[in-house]
Design a protein around this motif. Structure first.
Motif, short mmCIF file in Angstrom:
data_model
loop_
_atom_site.label_atom_id
_atom_site.label_comp_id
_atom_site.label_asym_id
_atom_site.label_seq_id
_atom_site.Cartn_x
_atom_site.Cartn_y
_atom_site.Cartn_z
N PRO A 1 0.84 -1.20 0.00
CA PRO A 1 0.00 0.00 0.00
C PRO A 1 0.87 1.25 0.00
O PRO A 1 1.86 1.33 0.72
N GLY A 2 0.51 2.20 -0.81
CA GLY A 2 1.29 3.42 -0.85
C GLY A 2 1.13 4.17 -2.15
O GLY A 2 0.19 3.94 -2.92
N PHE A 3 2.07 5.08 -2.38
CA PHE A 3 1.95 6.01 -3.49
C PHE A 3 1.92 5.29 -4.83
O PHE A 3 1.05 5.56 -5.66
N GLU A 4 2.86 4.40 -5.09
CA GLU A 4 2.97 3.81 -6.43
C GLU A 4 1.72 3.03 -6.79
O GLU A 4 1.25 3.06 -7.93
N ARG A 5 1.15 2.33 -5.82
CA ARG A 5 -0.08 1.59 -6.09
C ARG A 5 -1.23 2.55 -6.38
O ARG A 5 -1.99 2.35 -7.33
N ARG A 6 -1.36 3.60 -5.57
CA ARG A 6 -2.42 4.58 -5.81
C ARG A 6 -2.19 5.31 -7.13
O ARG A 6 -3.14 5.59 -7.88
N PHE A 7 -0.94 5.67 -7.38
CA PHE A 7 -0.62 6.36 -8.62
C PHE A 7 -0.98 5.50 -9.83
O PHE A 7 -1.55 5.97 -10.82
N THR A 8 -0.66 4.21 -9.75
CA THR A 8 -1.00 3.30 -10.84
C THR A 8 -2.51 3.23 -11.03
O THR A 8 -3.02 3.26 -12.16
N ALA A 9 -3.24 3.13 -9.92
CA ALA A 9 -4.70 3.09 -10.02
C ALA A 9 -5.24 4.36 -10.67
O ALA A 9 -6.14 4.32 -11.51
N GLY A 10 -4.69 5.51 -10.27
CA GLY A 10 -5.14 6.76 -10.87
C GLY A 10 -4.82 6.84 -12.34
O GLY A 10 -5.64 7.31 -13.15
N MET A 11 -3.63 6.38 -12.73
CA MET A 11 -3.28 6.41 -14.15
C MET A 11 -4.19 5.49 -14.95
O MET A 11 -4.60 5.83 -16.07
N TYR A 12 -4.53 4.35 -14.39
CA TYR A 12 -5.47 3.46 -15.09
C TYR A 12 -6.84 4.11 -15.22
O TYR A 12 -7.49 4.02 -16.26
N ALA A 13 -7.27 4.76 -14.14
CA ALA A 13 -8.59 5.40 -14.20
C ALA A 13 -8.64 6.43 -15.31
O ALA A 13 -9.61 6.53 -16.07
N THR B 1 1.31 14.87 -19.78
CA THR B 1 1.99 15.34 -18.56
C THR B 1 0.99 15.77 -17.50
O THR B 1 1.14 15.45 -16.31
N ASP B 2 -0.05 16.50 -17.90
CA ASP B 2 -1.03 16.96 -16.92
C ASP B 2 -1.75 15.80 -16.26
O ASP B 2 -2.09 15.85 -15.08
N HIS B 3 -1.99 14.75 -17.03
CA HIS B 3 -2.69 13.59 -16.46
C HIS B 3 -1.80 12.88 -15.44
O HIS B 3 -2.26 12.42 -14.40
N VAL B 4 -0.51 12.78 -15.77
CA VAL B 4 0.42 12.16 -14.82
C VAL B 4 0.47 12.98 -13.53
O VAL B 4 0.44 12.43 -12.42
N ALA B 5 0.53 14.32 -13.66
CA ALA B 5 0.56 15.16 -12.47
C ALA B 5 -0.72 15.03 -11.66
O ALA B 5 -0.69 14.98 -10.42
N LEU B 6 -1.84 14.96 -12.35
CA LEU B 6 -3.12 14.82 -11.64
C LEU B 6 -3.17 13.52 -10.85
O LEU B 6 -3.53 13.50 -9.68
N ALA B 7 -2.76 12.42 -11.48
CA ALA B 7 -2.77 11.13 -10.79
C ALA B 7 -1.76 11.12 -9.65
O ALA B 7 -2.01 10.55 -8.58
N ALA B 8 -0.59 11.76 -9.85
CA ALA B 8 0.42 11.78 -8.79
C ALA B 8 -0.07 12.56 -7.58
O ALA B 8 0.11 12.12 -6.43
N ASN B 9 -0.67 13.71 -7.78
CA ASN B 9 -1.17 14.49 -6.65
C ASN B 9 -2.31 13.78 -5.94
O ASN B 9 -2.39 13.79 -4.71
N ASP B 10 -3.20 13.16 -6.72
CA ASP B 10 -4.29 12.43 -6.09
C ASP B 10 -3.75 11.27 -5.26
O ASP B 10 -4.24 11.00 -4.16
N ALA B 11 -2.70 10.60 -5.78
CA ALA B 11 -2.10 9.50 -5.02
C ALA B 11 -1.44 10.00 -3.75
O ALA B 11 -1.56 9.39 -2.68
N ALA B 12 -0.74 11.14 -3.85
CA ALA B 12 -0.09 11.68 -2.67
C ALA B 12 -1.11 12.09 -1.61
O ALA B 12 -0.92 11.86 -0.40
N GLU C 1 -15.57 13.99 -9.56
CA GLU C 1 -16.13 14.32 -8.26
C GLU C 1 -15.49 13.50 -7.14
O GLU C 1 -15.23 13.99 -6.06
N ARG C 2 -15.25 12.24 -7.41
CA ARG C 2 -14.74 11.40 -6.33
C ARG C 2 -13.22 11.24 -6.38
O ARG C 2 -12.65 10.56 -5.55
N GLY C 3 -12.60 11.91 -7.35
CA GLY C 3 -11.15 11.77 -7.48
C GLY C 3 -10.82 10.44 -8.12
O GLY C 3 -11.66 9.79 -8.72
N LEU C 4 -9.55 10.06 -8.00
CA LEU C 4 -9.10 8.84 -8.66
C LEU C 4 -8.79 7.75 -7.64
O LEU C 4 -7.96 6.90 -7.88
N ARG C 5 -9.45 7.80 -6.52
CA ARG C 5 -9.07 6.87 -5.46
C ARG C 5 -9.60 5.47 -5.69
O ARG C 5 -9.18 4.54 -5.04
#
Length: 980
Positions: free
Chosen positions: A206-218, A239-250, A299-303
């Motif tokens: 559990p952590g950033f990389e897993r959440r980041f991956t989930a967000g990128m898939y979403a 690039t913007d999509h990667v940043a969005l997923a990274a911030n949501d994961a963080a 609305e619910r983010g990429l979680r």
């Protein structure tokens, strides 16, 4: 001793208040001495009161030291003599021990109690060297306290309380007080450490990389689906999509670790999502359902992301059935007929032991010499009811067509000559052997049959199904061939007795019914339709990532249903019935052989793709890990426990990790710039022949060649390109010529197959039939695409045949022929002929997409541009077709290798206890203390800024079809300004 709080020269103003408190405590103690028990010795009263005052001082000193340790934590010891005192495994706790010791020692210096001339003071040993500091650290013991472990329990050893009268020591004792303070310094540090660990956690934790991956898939799956369904999405992953997923994961890791997030960061993340939605997922450009899904995700983010593998695709064995039907409808049926209506016949015999009689003359008396002998043998054959010969046994699986018995008499007469002197005499010996011989002509039906031997009703006696004669005349023909032509039974009996009878087999073929071929063909057509209904439903993601093999799964399903599909009866109803089962078996064998071949090719292609991805820092195993991470819940069982009853607030700087360079002054760190987030994403396959180089071409069409489908799609997409130049027109004309030549090559193959099938009389006639079928399409590009997708075969078959069953068969034959032709170099245009048109298409496509993005909702985009966009995205193949091509096409795969590096310039975690805040700050500052009271700070260590790196692989799989999925601007690698 002077205490320097840190290297930034902060003034410890709280010390003034503490000194005032200590002074008042001292005065109060002195004033109270008059009320003490007059019988208690003065030294005891002074030491007792000094000890009591020490407890108060300790509590305030420990509280202040803990808060200072949190504000300026040390997680990395300095490479200095005093920094080496801190244990690398627990530098924060060691630094806290050091701070407590030094601050307690300093505060104790202001504490004293007096009774008359007796004065008592408490003290700790001085620190003058690193060895002293190491000893001091060991005198401070820390542990957690309270029901949830957020309080701090401290025990300090080595405090000396000494009573003096003038300069003379009159009493001394050592104490090791224990006290508990409600300062959650350890808990805040632990949560910050847990936050850092989870920022660095890999896909399996559990952590950033897993959440980041989930967000990128979403993001990627929604955008990829939108592109596939018609939206002018230029970049599926940018690039913007990667940043969005990274911030949501963080933010997700913050929430999981601290129980809350920086409210401003959450607000900015929502704004960034809205900006992305407005700029490149414009509702007017996307099919309605996808808009709803995208808005809901915003609305619910990429979680949360539903498991991508829950989206399924159904695969059927159509192409294998085409190949099998093509083979079974031609030579296979003839071979089945020959094998099924064939009989091997042979002669078998049984010979009894001889009945022997001997009649000989007596040898002459006297001294006679044998000088020679002659022998004559006669074999006579007799027959009759009393022969009683042994029966000739038919081997297992053979049937006796005819039997005969003979008596063979062998009469051997030997005449011997004798001599004595001038005289000669002869004697005669007659030996008679009588044999009884059983003969039989036996036959074995369908000696090379590949179906179970279950018996054929009336195989040699009566007519079978379809009015056929079965093998009714074969026994008589076998007797003629093996008996009559060899001299009859008497001759065979003589040879049997002599041991030179010919027992080899002779192949005879029965008469086949005139309607047998068409009857079998019609039955195979029914079986073919049944086989095509067999299918397997698989996860589209697993298919696209080569986690499963569709041909292998189909082969397993058909093998499981084989007995039902074969439909073999307990007893064959005639030879034609056996031929029917044999034809079905041949067809099923051909289907399974084709699927097995495709499964082997699938394995090879998977290995090739995996090897190629390895050259691009990825692998199919990595893809599966990312899918698992995207689908596995992102939370942790530690979350609720970590929160406990301790309420904290989180503040990060920057609040949103942006890819835009920011002045260091924004974070109080001096001149220069920093980039909070650096990103890079590499699209495996862009619009063909862009930045991808040669590896995609090797996977899809082979070196220096392009599939006819890709070449035709590129040509057709350029037809409505809004711009033009003499050079681009010349490139299009050159490509048109190459496509036309490839179409002609495949057309000739189809014509040759029609001629072989007897659908037309001459090659010229057959070419005319093919041309008539292809005439439905007006341009070389359209005809090429029709040949590639199989629709041309349907049209040509409809032109060549009237009956529906024959059209179906011919269509299967022609589809198979076209697939085989399309893999040859003559059907694949050279890559050099495609590149110029592809480059021009890609440039126009990007300009058009940008125009759509900027003008949607304001004014209609030029119709030529819009038409070109739709044409290009429809016609130009994007992504990797998942299958050994041509023929099977289960899905289209594309992937992105994504890397991010982020840094929080400052993390502040705040907890309020007893109206005071404990603040934990990670900002990379160096921490120093004046340990040896020399007026200079000694550097102990620092706590580096919280930073992280992560990389993941994101794949998108869409159904097969013209429009695939890719970054349509042709730019394979996209990096943020600060990425190195």
């Amino acid at each position: 001793m002077r205490l320097a709080d840190d290297t930034r020269g902060r003034v410890p103003f709280a010390l003034l208040g503490v000194l005032l408190l200590v002074t008042s405590a001292t005065v109060a103690t002195t004033q109270l001495t008059g009320t003490s028990d007059p019988t208690e010795p003065a030294v005891d009263r002074a030491m007792r009161e000094a000890t009591a005052t020490t407890q108060t001082v300790l509590r305030t000193a420990v509280t202040d030291a803990a808060r200072r340790a949190a504000r300026d934590p040390i997680t990395q010891p300095a490479n200095t003599p005093y920094g080496d005192v801190l244990n690398e495994s627990e530098p924060f706790e060691d630094a806290l021990r050091v701070r407590i010791y030094l601050l307690v020692r300093e505060r104790l210096g202001a504490v004293s109690a007096s009774t008359g001339d007796v004065r008592a003071r408490a003290s700790l040993p001085a620190v003058d060297s690193p060895a002293d500091l190491r000893a001091a650290k060991r005198r401070v013991h820390l542990s957690r306290a309270g029901p949830n472990g957020t309080a701090l329990r401290v025990r300090i050893e080595g405090i000396s309380v000494r009573a003096v009268d003038g300069e003379r020591t009159i009493g001394e004792k050592r104490i090791a007080p224990t006290l508990t303070v409600a300062v959650p310094a350890l808990e805040l540090h632990d949560r910050a450490e847990r936050f850092e660990r989870r920022l660095d956690a890999g896909l399996t934790e559990p952590g950033f990389e897993r959440r980041f991956t989930a967000g990128m898939y979403a993001l990627a799956w929604v955008r990829g689906a939108a592109q596939y369904q018609g939206a002018p999405v230029a970049n599926v992953v940018g690039t913007d999509h990667v940043a969005l997923a990274a911030n949501d994961a963080a933010l997700g890791v913050q929430r999981e670790t601290f129980g809350t997030t920086d409210p401003e960061a959450a607000h900015e993340s929502r704004l960034a999502w809205g900006n992305a939605l407005a700029t490149d997922l414009t509702p007017g450009s996307i099919p309605g359902p996808l808009v709803d899904e995208t808005l809901e995700r915003g609305e619910r983010g990429l979680r949360r992301l539903d498991d991508p593998r829950e989206e399924t695709t159904t695969v059927s064995p159509d192409v294998a059935a085409d190949a099998a039907l093509t083979a079974a409808a031609g030579e296979t049926l003839d071979a089945v007929g020959r094998r099924t209506y064939a009989v091997d016949a042979r002669v078998v015999s049984a010979v009894s032991p001889p009945e022997t009689t001997v009649d000989r003359d007596a040898r002459p008396d006297g001294n006679w010499t044998r000088v020679g002998a002659t022998t004559r043998t006669d074999r006579s054959v007799g027959r009759g009811d009393d022969v009683d010969a042994p029966a000739a046994s038919a081997p297992a699986g053979w049937t006796a067509f005819e039997r005969a018995e003979r008596r063979v008499t062998v009469r051997t007469v030997t005449t011997t000559r004798w001599r004595r002197g001038d005289r000669t005499e002869t004697t005669t010996t007659v030996r008679v052997e009588t044999y009884r011989v059983g003969l039989a002509v036996v036959g074995r039906h369908s000696p090379e049959s590949r179906v179970a031997r279950r018996g054929v009703a009336g195989v040699y006696e009566r007519a079978g199904v379809r009015g056929g004669p079965n093998l009714r005349g074969v026994p008589a023909r076998a007797t003629d061939r093996l008996v009559v032509d060899r001299g009859g039974h008497d001759a065979l009996a003589r040879r049997a007795v002599a041991g030179d009878i010919d027992t080899s087999s002779r192949r005879l073929t029965g008469e086949r019914p005139a309607e047998l071929r068409e009857w079998l063909r019609a039955d195979l057509a029914r079986l073919d339709r049944e086989v095509r209904t067999v299918s397997v439903t698989l996860s589209q993601a697993d298919v696209g990532t080569y986690a499963v093999s569709p041909p292998a799964r189909l082969a397993a399903r058909i093998r499981a249903k084989r007995a039902t599909l074969l439909d073999a009866p307990a007893t064959y109803d005639g030879v034609a019935g056996k031929a029917r089962v044999a034809a079905r078996r041949a067809y099923l064998d051909a289907v399974l052989a084709e699927l097995d071949t495709r499964a082997a090719a699938h394995r090879e292609r998977r290995a090739t793709l995996n090897e190629t991805l390895g050259e691009h820092d990825s692998s199919l195993g990595r893809v599966q890990e990312s899918l698992d991470a995207a689908a596995s819940g992102e939370g942790s069982s530690e979350t609720a426990e970590a929160r406990g009853p301790l309420a904290v607030t989180v503040d990060t700087a920057p609040t949103y990790l942006d890819v835009t360079p920011r002045p260091r002054a924004d974070f109080g760190d001096g001149p220069g710039e920093v980039t909070p987030l650096d990103t890079r994403n590499v699209n495996w396959v862009t619009v063909p022949y862009g930045d991808t180089g040669g590896w995609v071409s090797r996977l899809v069409a082979g070196p220096e060649r392009v599939s006819l489908r890709a070449a035709a799609g590129t040509l057709r997409a350029g037809r409505h390109r809004p711009d033009g130049s003499p050079r681009s027109d010349a490139d299009r004309e050159a490509l048109r010529g190459e496509v036309r030549d490839s179409v002609a090559f495949v057309r000739d193959r189809l014509a040759g197959e029609l001629r072989a099938e007897g659908a037309c009389e001459t090659t010229t006639d057959c070419r005319g039939v093919v041309d008539a079928g292809l005439g439905h399409w007006q341009t070389p590009a359209d005809r090429a695409l029709a040949l590639a997708n199989g629709s041309a075969a349907e049209r040509v078959a409809a032109t060549a045949a009237d009956a529906e069953s024959e059209r179906r068969r011919l269509a299967a034959v022609l589809r198979t022929t076209a697939r085989e032709a399309l893999v040859e170099d003559a059907a694949r245009p050279p890559q050099s002929a495609v590149r110029g048109v592809s480059d021009a298409n890609r440039a126009a496509l990007q300009r058009g997409i940008e125009e759509v993005a900027t003008r949607t909702g304001e004014e209609a985009v030029d119709r030529t541009t819009q038409r070109y966009l739709n044409r290009t995205l429809d016609d130009v193949p994007m992504g990797i077709p998942v299958a050994p091509v041509p023929g099977y096409w289960y899905a289209t795969l594309n992937g992105w290798s994504v890397s991010v590096e982020g840094t929080y310039e400052r993390l502040t975690v705040r907890s309020r206890r007893a109206a005071r805040d404990t603040v934990y700050v990670r900002d990379g500052s160096s921490v120093g203390l004046d340990v040896d009271d020399d007026g200079e700070s000694e550097r102990l260590g620092n706590a580096p800024k919280l930073s992280f790196e992560a990389s993941t692989t994101v794949v998108v799989v869409v159904p097969p079809g013209r429009r695939g999925v890719a970054d349509a601007d042709g730019q394979q690698s996209e990096s943020s300004p600060g990425y190195e």
